[in-house]
Design a protein around this motif. Structure first.
Motif, PDB file in Angstrom:
ATOM      1  N   GLN A  16     -61.527  17.718 123.625  1.00 20.68           N
ATOM      2  CA  GLN A  16     -61.288  18.511 124.832  1.00 20.68           C
ATOM      3  C   GLN A  16     -60.364  19.682 124.549  1.00 20.68           C
ATOM      4  O   GLN A  16     -60.541  20.780 125.083  1.00 20.68           O
ATOM      5  CB  GLN A  16     -60.705  17.606 125.921  1.00 20.68           C
ATOM      6  N   GLY A  30     -64.021  17.781 133.235  1.00 17.49           N
ATOM      7  CA  GLY A  30     -63.370  17.395 134.481  1.00 17.49           C
ATOM      8  C   GLY A  30     -64.203  16.447 135.317  1.00 17.49           C
ATOM      9  O   GLY A  30     -65.424  16.341 135.148  1.00 17.49           O
ATOM     10  N   THR A  31     -63.535  15.760 136.231  1.00 12.64           N
ATOM     11  CA  THR A  31     -64.235  14.916 137.186  1.00 12.64           C
ATOM     12  C   THR A  31     -64.938  15.788 138.219  1.00 12.64           C
ATOM     13  O   THR A  31     -64.680  16.991 138.327  1.00 12.64           O
ATOM     14  CB  THR A  31     -63.242  13.983 137.894  1.00 12.64           C
ATOM     15  N   ILE A  87     -62.432  22.252 132.271  1.00  8.58           N
ATOM     16  CA  ILE A  87     -62.724  21.502 133.494  1.00  8.58           C
ATOM     17  C   ILE A  87     -64.234  21.378 133.693  1.00  8.58           C
ATOM     18  O   ILE A  87     -64.742  20.319 134.089  1.00  8.58           O
ATOM     19  CB  ILE A  87     -62.047  22.163 134.708  1.00  8.58           C
ATOM     20  N   CYS A 126     -59.219  27.199 130.773  1.00  9.37           N
ATOM     21  CA  CYS A 126     -59.117  26.150 131.793  1.00  9.37           C
ATOM     22  C   CYS A 126     -60.456  25.889 132.476  1.00  9.37           C
ATOM     23  O   CYS A 126     -60.847  24.733 132.672  1.00  9.37           O
ATOM     24  CB  CYS A 126     -58.051  26.537 132.819  1.00  9.37           C
ATOM     25  N   VAL A 169     -57.339  15.285 132.769  1.00  8.18           N
ATOM     26  CA  VAL A 169     -58.659  15.894 132.648  1.00  8.18           C
ATOM     27  C   VAL A 169     -59.436  15.172 131.555  1.00  8.18           C
ATOM     28  O   VAL A 169     -58.990  15.087 130.409  1.00  8.18           O
ATOM     29  CB  VAL A 169     -58.555  17.392 132.305  1.00  8.18           C
ATOM     30  N   GLN A 201     -62.309  17.376 140.373  1.00  8.76           N
ATOM     31  CA  GLN A 201     -61.613  18.479 139.712  1.00  8.76           C
ATOM     32  C   GLN A 201     -62.479  19.730 139.673  1.00  8.76           C
ATOM     33  O   GLN A 201     -61.993  20.850 139.897  1.00  8.76           O
ATOM     34  CB  GLN A 201     -61.203  18.065 138.301  1.00  8.76           C
ATOM     35  N   LYS A 202     -63.758  19.550 139.406  1.00 14.00           N
ATOM     36  CA  LYS A 202     -64.665  20.699 139.390  1.00 14.00           C
ATOM     37  C   LYS A 202     -64.761  21.344 140.764  1.00 14.00           C
ATOM     38  O   LYS A 202     -64.696  22.576 140.889  1.00 14.00           O
ATOM     39  CB  LYS A 202     -66.048  20.259 138.907  1.00 14.00           C
TER      40      LYS A 202
END
Length: 386
Positions: A234, A102-103, A98, A94, A225, A106-107
């Motif tokens: 991804q 991830g955005t 991320i 995960c 994500v 999200q990070k």
């Protein structure tokens, strides 16, 4: 060139993690399992020392390393008898996905907590009817205005009971072709319609297994994500580290069992001679050591390829490493038990429970037969029978 000799920094990391593991050890983990609780103390201390997030970016509280460093952490904890299975899931799968896709939000939301161990994330891909075939996943996500509605089932998902969220692999419909393509969604543990049911296991482990049901779980647009059109890239960005870390888990377990057997073979005397002096005992232990070392080399190669951005090369090597480590682990545990004889089945020596645990490395996250399929098709270019 793939490095086969570890740097001084890696040696220092091994030594430091081994010291942490030895302070807890097998008895600590066995007690946690008996008390039906998670090894929170070890997890928390490993997080404070920076080991849980050693692979994550420094700007988000991580160590700035890669899967190479994280595999060292898991291997050494395993060699000390107290491996943390959620290292495979939360930071390796995960956290990596991320961090790569991830955005910014999200990070910021997830990576610092994952790195310090205050937040964990589970990973949901396996389904009752899909088995090891990720192309047959039936969990689907459909648009409903700006939101997503996620529906499906997952099985054998680790650590959901303590995870703050689960990274769920679903499929969305491609508007151009109508085909379903994989996508990843962050599902909070308390999301309405998201339920979990424990699976009764013969395996004694601190991390429990669950079946998940997603019944029209409504998620905001930012639960997705990465790019909706880059699902496979991804997905395998998480699956390759999963295989590498499973190899580390297996190698650590094998090393622990082998060390117990070697100690016993040195001390146990029959007819005034240590049993380790007999080649029937010594040679199988030597072979087990060789197999574990060879598996580690392939694991190091896979980690190096992944950390340097060679996803294709890493895919092949990660599968080979997982296969080799699983086989080496099972053989090491079996030989350790045989070396101890009846004592190998007692609670005092703590090896009997590893007989079942070692098989996990052969089965999960992908069976050895599916790895042989991968190598025969992708590497050797042989035709498929399916």
């Amino acid at each position: 060139m793939t490095p086969t000799i570890e740097s001084e920094e890696h040696k220092a990391l091994r030594s430091a993690v081994a010291a942490l593991g030895n302070r807890y050890g097998r008895e600590y983990l066995t007690k946690a399992v008996a008390e039906n609780r998670h090894p929170h103390e070890l997890w928390s201390e490993a997080g404070k020392l920076g080991y849980l997030g050693v692979n994550l970016p420094e700007e988000y509280g991580g160590g700035g390393g890669g899967i190479t460093e994280l595999s060292i952490v898991l291997e050494e904890l395993g060699a000390a008898g107290c491996p943390l299975l959620m290292l495979v899931v939360s930071p390796a799968i995960c956290g990596t996905v991320i961090a790569r896709f991830g955005t910014d939000d999200q990070k910021q939301q997830w990576l610092p907590g994952i790195a310090e161990g205050t937040r964990t994330m589970a990973f949901g891909i396996t389904e009752p009817d899909a088995g090891s075939n990720s192309h047959r996943i039936t969990t689907t996500a459909r648009k409903d205005g700006p939101d997503w509605l996620l529906t499906g089932r997952k099985v054998f998902i680790s650590g959901v009971d303590t995870a703050d969220a689960t990274l769920i692999v679903g499929r969305t419909e491609d508007s151009r072709t109508g085909r379903l393509k994989p996508c990843l969604f962050i599902v909070p543990r308390d999301a309405p319609g998201f339920t979990r049911h424990p699976i009764a296991m013969e395996l004694n482990a601190a991390e429990k297994q669950f079946e998940l049901v997603l019944d029209d779980v409504r998620l905001p647009a930012d639960a997705l994500v990465g790019d909706e059109d880059a699902g496979l890239l991804q997905l395998f960005a998480g699956l390759n580290p999963e295989r590498i870390m499973t190899a580390a888990f297996a190698i650590g377990m094998g090393r622990y069992a082998l060390a117990k057997a070697i100690e016993y073979a040195r001390d146990r005397s029959v007819w005034n001679t240590p049993i380790g002096a007999h080649q029937a005992i010594a040679h199988p232990l030597a072979q087990a050591h060789i197999d574990l070392e060879l598996a580690r080399l392939m694991m190091q190669k896979a980690a190096h390829l992944y950390d340097t951005g060679d996803d294709t090369g890493a895919g092949e090597a990660a599968n080979m490493a997982k296969y080799a480590a699983g086989e080496a682990c099972v053989k090491a545990v079996d030989q350790a038990v045989h070396t101890l004889g009846g004592n190998g089945l007692t609670r005092e020596f703590g090896l009997a429970s590893l007989i079942t645990a070692a098989r996990v490395a052969r089965i999960a996250p992908v069976s050895r037969e599916m790895i042989l399929n991968y190598v025969s098709h992708q590497t050797l270019g042989l035709p498929k029978s399916y």
